[in-house]
Design an enzyme around this catalytic site. Sequence first.
Site, PDB file in Angstrom:
ATOM      1  N   GLY A  64       0.645  -1.182  -0.032  1.00 23.12           N
ATOM      2  CA  GLY A  64      -0.185  -0.099   0.185  1.00 23.12           C
ATOM      3  C   GLY A  64       0.909   1.374   0.106  1.00 23.12           C
ATOM      4  O   GLY A  64       1.973   1.145   0.281  1.00 23.12           O
TER       5      GLY A  64
ATOM      6  N   VAL B 165       0.791   3.957   1.933  1.00 24.06           N
ATOM      7  CA  VAL B 165       1.228   4.385   3.341  1.00 24.06           C
ATOM      8  C   VAL B 165       1.876   3.217   3.848  1.00 24.06           C
ATOM      9  O   VAL B 165       1.735   3.363   5.344  1.00 24.06           O
ATOM     10  CB  VAL B 165       0.021   5.106   3.960  1.00 24.06           C
ATOM     11  CG1 VAL B 165      -0.149   6.280   3.406  1.00 24.06           C
ATOM     12  CG2 VAL B 165      -1.305   4.265   4.004  1.00 24.06           C
ATOM     13  N   CYS B 166       2.252   2.211   3.470  1.00 27.49           N
ATOM     14  CA  CYS B 166       2.584   1.089   4.035  1.00 27.49           C
ATOM     15  C   CYS B 166       4.338   0.966   3.981  1.00 27.49           C
ATOM     16  O   CYS B 166       4.494   1.053   2.897  1.00 27.49           O
ATOM     17  CB  CYS B 166       1.981  -0.195   3.757  1.00 27.49           C
ATOM     18  SG  CYS B 166       2.544  -1.515   4.794  1.00 27.49           S
ATOM     19  N   ILE B 167       4.960   0.945   4.943  1.00 31.19           N
ATOM     20  CA  ILE B 167       6.477   1.054   4.773  1.00 31.19           C
ATOM     21  C   ILE B 167       7.128  -0.493   5.335  1.00 31.19           C
ATOM     22  O   ILE B 167       8.220  -0.539   6.078  1.00 31.19           O
ATOM     23  CB  ILE B 167       7.187   1.986   5.466  1.00 31.19           C
ATOM     24  CG1 ILE B 167       6.664   2.362   7.071  1.00 31.19           C
ATOM     25  CG2 ILE B 167       6.750   3.280   4.831  1.00 31.19           C
ATOM     26  CD1 ILE B 167       7.335   3.297   7.797  1.00 31.19           C
ATOM     27  N   THR B 168       6.123  -1.525   5.381  1.00 30.69           N
ATOM     28  CA  THR B 168       6.558  -2.908   6.072  1.00 30.69           C
ATOM     29  C   THR B 168       7.987  -3.331   5.105  1.00 30.69           C
ATOM     30  O   THR B 168       8.887  -3.938   5.963  1.00 30.69           O
ATOM     31  CB  THR B 168       5.520  -3.931   5.721  1.00 30.69           C
ATOM     32  OG1 THR B 168       4.377  -3.394   6.367  1.00 30.69           O
ATOM     33  CG2 THR B 168       5.911  -5.317   6.244  1.00 30.69           C
TER      34      THR B 168
END
Length: 325
Positions: A170, A172-175
């Site tokens: 996504g 806004v995901c920084i996994t």
Amino acid sequence: MQIFDYDNILLLPRKCRVESRSECDASVTLGARSFRLPVVPANMKTVVDEPICLWLAQNGYFYVMHRFDLDNVKFVKQMHAKGVFASISLGVKKPDYDTVDQLVAEGLVPEYITIDIAHGHADSVKNMIGYLKQKLPGSFVIAGNIGTPEAVIDLENWGADATKVGIGPGKVCITKLKTGFGTGGWQLSALKWCARVATKPIIADGGIRDHGDIAKSVRFGASMVMIGSLFAGHEESPGRTVEVDGALFKEYYGSASDFNKGEYKHVEGKRILEPIKGKLADTLIEMEQDVQSSISYAGGRALMDIRKVNYVTLGGDNAGEHLLM
């Protein structure tokens, strides 16, 4: 294994069989219900809230309510009182088990329950699926998030009615940056990989940047597509409105961000500002028309006809045409 993402793939058109795209049926069935579109807004605090979920249900769209700072029992009761289906999210901690017990005690059966944790291929998810199937056998259970065929097989065997595929693709995901793991950058390949072993519906979650990506997701095995950024930033969106140099934006942040958690701990999300893009209803109408166009380009009349088309990969060592793979 071939690796690609949404921007590396184009679908190949087939002879059109309709006079107008309006003849094409973009609806999809999930569980006991059919919905106008194979699309669901992400269950995030800056994307959906109670009024948006109610509006979606009343207008023939699927929704999943987020699980943050919410009384799920009260929510289910209110949705049923208004004559619409209830679709909630749960984690795998003790308060989530308590919620299940409260629902049972009050005779409430949510039509859909999404077990929603960052790494869904876990014993904790297995245990929650088992508990739900024992206590609320009438609920359709969606479990995730996952990113491998092994995970799909396990979750289906554990009793999940659908799986949610996507680890950190996504906006806004920084996994992948924080952990080195995930499907960010190859989400569409991961979807294809997982769909090959799936016997139940898959919800593709994350990485959607354009409406054409919905058709690509369906082509590679998704029954439903969960989208965050394209649904954030509407006038009705629950995110805080921010003005920057005279332009209006809505706050949008990941579920595992410190903005959502209220503390800086196990952070795998970030905050961005989305330009306000008008009414949610207008976006959904445009999405429906675009999916109908996709179906017409696929030479079909129904959504799943998109799965019959060929595709090409753009650039790189894997470039070339792929026939019904």
